[in-house]
Write a protein that holds these residues in place. Sequence first.
Motif, mmCIF file in Angstrom:
data_model
loop_
_atom_site.group_PDB
_atom_site.id
_atom_site.type_symbol
_atom_site.label_atom_id
_atom_site.label_comp_id
_atom_site.label_asym_id
_atom_site.label_seq_id
_atom_site.Cartn_x
_atom_site.Cartn_y
_atom_site.Cartn_z
ATOM 1 N N GLU A 13 0.824 -1.201 0.000
ATOM 2 C CA GLU A 13 0.000 0.000 0.000
ATOM 3 C C GLU A 13 0.864 1.260 0.000
ATOM 4 O OE1 GLU A 13 -3.260 0.163 -0.171
ATOM 5 O OE2 GLU A 13 -3.727 -1.963 -0.020
ATOM 6 N N GLY A 14 1.977 1.196 0.745
ATOM 7 C CA GLY A 14 2.869 2.352 0.796
ATOM 8 C C GLY A 14 3.494 2.655 -0.555
ATOM 9 N N LEU A 15 3.861 1.618 -1.299
ATOM 10 C CA LEU A 15 4.468 1.849 -2.604
ATOM 11 C C LEU A 15 3.449 2.425 -3.581
ATOM 12 C CD1 LEU A 15 6.968 1.691 -4.303
ATOM 13 C CD2 LEU A 15 6.377 -0.648 -4.931
ATOM 14 N N GLU A 16 2.208 1.986 -3.497
ATOM 15 C CA GLU A 16 1.183 2.562 -4.364
ATOM 16 C C GLU A 16 1.048 4.061 -4.094
ATOM 17 O OE1 GLU A 16 -2.571 0.599 -4.572
ATOM 18 O OE2 GLU A 16 -1.692 -1.391 -4.450
ATOM 19 N N ALA A 17 0.975 4.430 -2.813
ATOM 20 C CA ALA A 17 0.857 5.851 -2.469
ATOM 21 C C ALA A 17 2.117 6.621 -2.872
ATOM 22 C CB ALA A 17 0.610 6.004 -0.964
ATOM 23 N N THR A 18 3.280 5.994 -2.678
ATOM 24 C CA THR A 18 4.543 6.644 -3.033
ATOM 25 C C THR A 18 4.645 6.878 -4.533
ATOM 26 O OG1 THR A 18 5.638 5.592 -1.148
ATOM 27 C CG2 THR A 18 7.056 6.469 -2.868
ATOM 28 N N LEU A 19 4.199 5.912 -5.316
ATOM 29 C CA LEU A 19 4.219 6.070 -6.768
ATOM 30 C C LEU A 19 3.304 7.212 -7.204
ATOM 31 C CD1 LEU A 19 4.186 2.352 -7.983
ATOM 32 C CD2 LEU A 19 6.098 3.963 -8.069
ATOM 33 N N VAL A 20 2.152 7.325 -6.548
ATOM 34 C CA VAL A 20 1.231 8.414 -6.861
ATOM 35 C C VAL A 20 1.906 9.763 -6.604
ATOM 36 C CG1 VAL A 20 -0.896 9.556 -6.131
ATOM 37 C CG2 VAL A 20 -0.879 7.093 -6.506
ATOM 38 N N VAL A 21 2.521 9.904 -5.430
ATOM 39 C CA VAL A 21 3.188 11.157 -5.084
ATOM 40 C C VAL A 21 4.360 11.427 -6.037
ATOM 41 C CG1 VAL A 21 4.473 12.368 -3.282
ATOM 42 C CG2 VAL A 21 2.498 10.972 -2.667
ATOM 43 N N SER A 22 5.112 10.388 -6.389
ATOM 44 C CA SER A 22 6.255 10.555 -7.292
ATOM 45 C C SER A 22 5.812 11.077 -8.653
ATOM 46 C CB SER A 22 6.999 9.223 -7.461
ATOM 47 O OG SER A 22 7.515 8.770 -6.235
ATOM 48 N N VAL A 23 4.693 10.529 -9.161
ATOM 49 C CA VAL A 23 4.178 10.984 -10.452
ATOM 50 C C VAL A 23 3.783 12.461 -10.382
ATOM 51 C CG1 VAL A 23 2.270 10.741 -12.090
ATOM 52 C CG2 VAL A 23 3.439 8.721 -11.235
#
Length: 281
Positions: A13-23
Amino acid sequence: MTVFASYLIGLREGLEATLVVSVLVAFLVKSDRRDKLPQVWVGVTGAVALSVGFGALLTFTAANLGHTGQELFDAITSLLAVVFVTWMIFWMRRAARALSGELRGKLSDALEMGSLAVVVMAFLAVAREGLETALLFFASVQGATASAAPLIGISLGLVTSALIGWGIYRSALKINLTKFFTWTGLLLILVAAGIFKYGVHDLQEANLLPGLTTYAFDISAAVPADSWYGTLLSGMLNITPQPSVLEVVAWVVYLVPTLFFFLRPQRTKSTPAPASTASAA
């Protein structure tokens, strides 16, 4: 152990949120709109605060209910967690490739509407992941014997996901996200099956379902509950040495069809042939 299950939840779940923020951050940097970065971080901070508050509310509510009410509350949160995590696994499997472009399009629209729209967009993008994490984490640690272990596991998972996300943003890491989400999806399906089984057990404890003492099997002699491997099976997959028949049925009924549809090859949309080719044929 519960540590690994919680770590997996935090990582996925953290990586999904992190990818969103990175984009979002990468889009603003490349578009020379660094002045909007504070609005993104305000939205992300608000989403994190909401998720933590939601987790605290679940814990507080469960702690202030009677035995029957607590069992029923645990059952409801467990079943909701299974629904959300199952939807999330299949959604990410289908939409992962188009996620970046979709987020960039939404952020472009938000930039035209103003700073508040950017804050709201960043908040909504991260809040969904955060609320799912809080619900899934709460459901997965019900009945855990070591109270600190789940918190340590999910914290390590979130830290790991943040480091991976930073590495991807800086182009220092090249990982196959499709394979990553496939393997973590498989593990989360096993975790969700255990949560579903635990939810059925809570419904039996609340006397809403029968058969609490009608056991499917008893392997407590071979797999003691206090052994390391018994703790591993219970914490990771919620497999107990003495489950009821209904618990086993629930575990199988969820696991088998979910794995079948998850592992089934995705259908690729065929591209229509040009008109000239079709007429020539």
